[in-house]
Scaffold this active site. Structure first.
Site, mmCIF file in Angstrom:
data_model
loop_
_atom_site.group_PDB
_atom_site.id
_atom_site.type_symbol
_atom_site.label_atom_id
_atom_site.label_comp_id
_atom_site.label_asym_id
_atom_site.label_seq_id
_atom_site.Cartn_x
_atom_site.Cartn_y
_atom_site.Cartn_z
ATOM 1 N N CYS A 175 5.993 -0.415 7.455
ATOM 2 C CA CYS A 175 5.835 0.703 6.699
ATOM 3 C C CYS A 175 6.912 1.230 5.923
ATOM 4 C CB CYS A 175 5.303 1.857 7.616
ATOM 5 S SG CYS A 175 4.995 3.487 6.942
ATOM 6 N N LEU A 176 6.692 1.657 4.603
ATOM 7 C CA LEU A 176 7.823 2.160 3.902
ATOM 8 C C LEU A 176 8.566 3.348 4.366
ATOM 9 C CD1 LEU A 176 6.108 1.364 0.388
ATOM 10 C CD2 LEU A 176 7.883 0.225 1.316
ATOM 11 N N HIS A 183 -2.157 7.426 7.560
ATOM 12 C CA HIS A 183 -1.167 8.131 6.892
ATOM 13 C C HIS A 183 -1.799 9.643 6.568
ATOM 14 C CE1 HIS A 183 2.449 6.044 6.632
ATOM 15 N NE2 HIS A 183 2.000 4.942 5.992
ATOM 16 N N HIS A 226 -4.160 1.169 7.713
ATOM 17 C CA HIS A 226 -2.880 1.964 7.888
ATOM 18 C C HIS A 226 -2.648 3.056 7.186
ATOM 19 C CE1 HIS A 226 1.485 0.930 8.025
ATOM 20 N NE2 HIS A 226 1.641 1.919 6.816
ATOM 21 N N GLU A 227 -2.958 2.646 5.886
ATOM 22 C CA GLU A 227 -2.923 3.968 4.718
ATOM 23 C C GLU A 227 -3.804 5.269 5.205
ATOM 24 O OE1 GLU A 227 -0.533 3.402 3.232
ATOM 25 O OE2 GLU A 227 -0.510 1.273 3.034
ATOM 26 N N GLN A 244 2.958 9.864 1.889
ATOM 27 C CA GLN A 244 4.152 9.196 1.828
ATOM 28 C C GLN A 244 5.107 9.828 0.772
ATOM 29 O OE1 GLN A 244 2.411 5.070 2.331
ATOM 30 N NE2 GLN A 244 4.236 5.067 3.362
ATOM 31 N N GLY A 249 0.773 -1.225 0.008
ATOM 32 C CA GLY A 249 -0.128 -0.051 -0.041
ATOM 33 C C GLY A 249 0.946 1.175 0.190
HETATM 34 O O1 GNR Z 1 4.196 -2.771 2.543
HETATM 35 C C1 GNR Z 1 3.595 -2.452 3.584
HETATM 36 N N1 GNR Z 1 3.327 -3.768 4.320
HETATM 37 C C2 GNR Z 1 2.241 -3.740 5.465
HETATM 38 C C3 GNR Z 1 2.205 -4.888 6.275
HETATM 39 C C4 GNR Z 1 1.443 -4.787 7.285
HETATM 40 C C5 GNR Z 1 0.644 -3.969 7.226
HETATM 41 C C6 GNR Z 1 0.482 -2.775 6.517
HETATM 42 C C7 GNR Z 1 1.213 -2.634 5.854
HETATM 43 S S1 GNR Z 1 1.517 -1.362 4.459
HETATM 44 C C8 GNR Z 1 3.118 -1.290 3.841
HETATM 45 C C9 GNR Z 1 3.192 -0.265 2.758
HETATM 46 C C10 GNR Z 1 3.004 1.338 3.517
HETATM 47 O O2 GNR Z 1 3.914 1.723 4.156
HETATM 48 N N2 GNR Z 1 1.891 1.934 3.301
HETATM 49 O O3 GNR Z 1 1.818 3.095 4.054
HETATM 50 NI NI NI Z 2 2.911 3.127 5.786
#
Ligand code: GNR
Ligand code: NI
Length: 182
Positions: free
Chosen positions: A91-92, A137, A133-134, A51, A46
């Site tokens: 998270c990236l 952000h 999660h997104e 980001q 995601g």
């Molecule tokens: O790549 C991602 N893997 C992930 C694994 C578990 C829960 C959420 C994520 S999102 C993350 C990519 C990211 O940072 N998205 O904002």
């Molecule tokens: Ni993230």
């Protein structure tokens, strides 16, 4: 198509609250395809516009194993939440770190798709986790905000150490400080 640089914690720009998308136009289409390319290349499941330093309410994801089911949500809204699930999140924007986080297991979501058409659907499991999660952000929130004070302090120390090390590496390689000072 273009790869976009991803902001990393503790960059204060990750704390900006994103604004509603008012029109799904060509600028948005270009952003969506650039974000998908960036997400696939990273690789991640995601990516939120925040980001890549674009503070609009837009996110992309693909939780499929074959990485061939791109999904784009614009102005997403969670209508209802049910249950609880613990998932090991990464998270990236916080590379090299992961931790189990509790979230709603099932959510009902309303959003516009990449063409600007309204959609309403249910999500569960990893799909639901990723959307939450997104969407965090877009509110300027990171998964590390859910950690205990102790775990966050440990993470901060680790990141400060890493950034000192990369500064030292940059000086050694070039004889001057080229990396930005965080
Ligand atoms: O790549 C991602 N893997 C992930 C694994 C578990 C829960 C959420 C994520 S999102 C993350 C990519 C990211 O940072 N998205 O904002
Ligand atoms: Ni993230």
């Amino acid at each position: 198509m273009a790869l976009l640089p991803i902001l990393e914690y503790p960059d204060p720009r990750l704390r900006i609250r994103a604004e509603l998308v008012v029109e799904v136009d060509e600028t948005i289409s270009t952003l969506v395809s650039d974000m998908l390319e960036t997400m696939y290349e990273a690789p991640g499941i995601g990516l939120a516009a925040t980001q890549v330093n674009i503070h609009k309410r837009l996110l992309v994801l693909d939780i499929s194993e074959k990485r061939n089911e791109p999904c784009c949500l614009i102005n997403p809204k969670i209508l209802s939440r049910e249950g609880q699930i613990g998932y090991e999140e990464g998270c990236l924007s916080v590379p090299g770190f992961s931790e189990e986080i509790q979230r709603a297991e099932r959510i009902s979501v309303e959003a516009l798709d990449e063409k600007g058409s309204p959609r309403k659907f249910e999500a569960e499991g990893l799909f639901a986790v990723c959307i939450q999660h997104e969407m965090d952000h877009l509110e300027g929130k990171l998964f590390v905000d859910y950690l205990s004070e102790l775990k966050r302090q440990r993470l901060k120390k680790k990141i400060m150490k890493q950034s000192k090390q990369s500064k030292a590496d940059a000086v050694r390689e070039t004889g001057r400080l080229t990396a930005p000072v965080i």
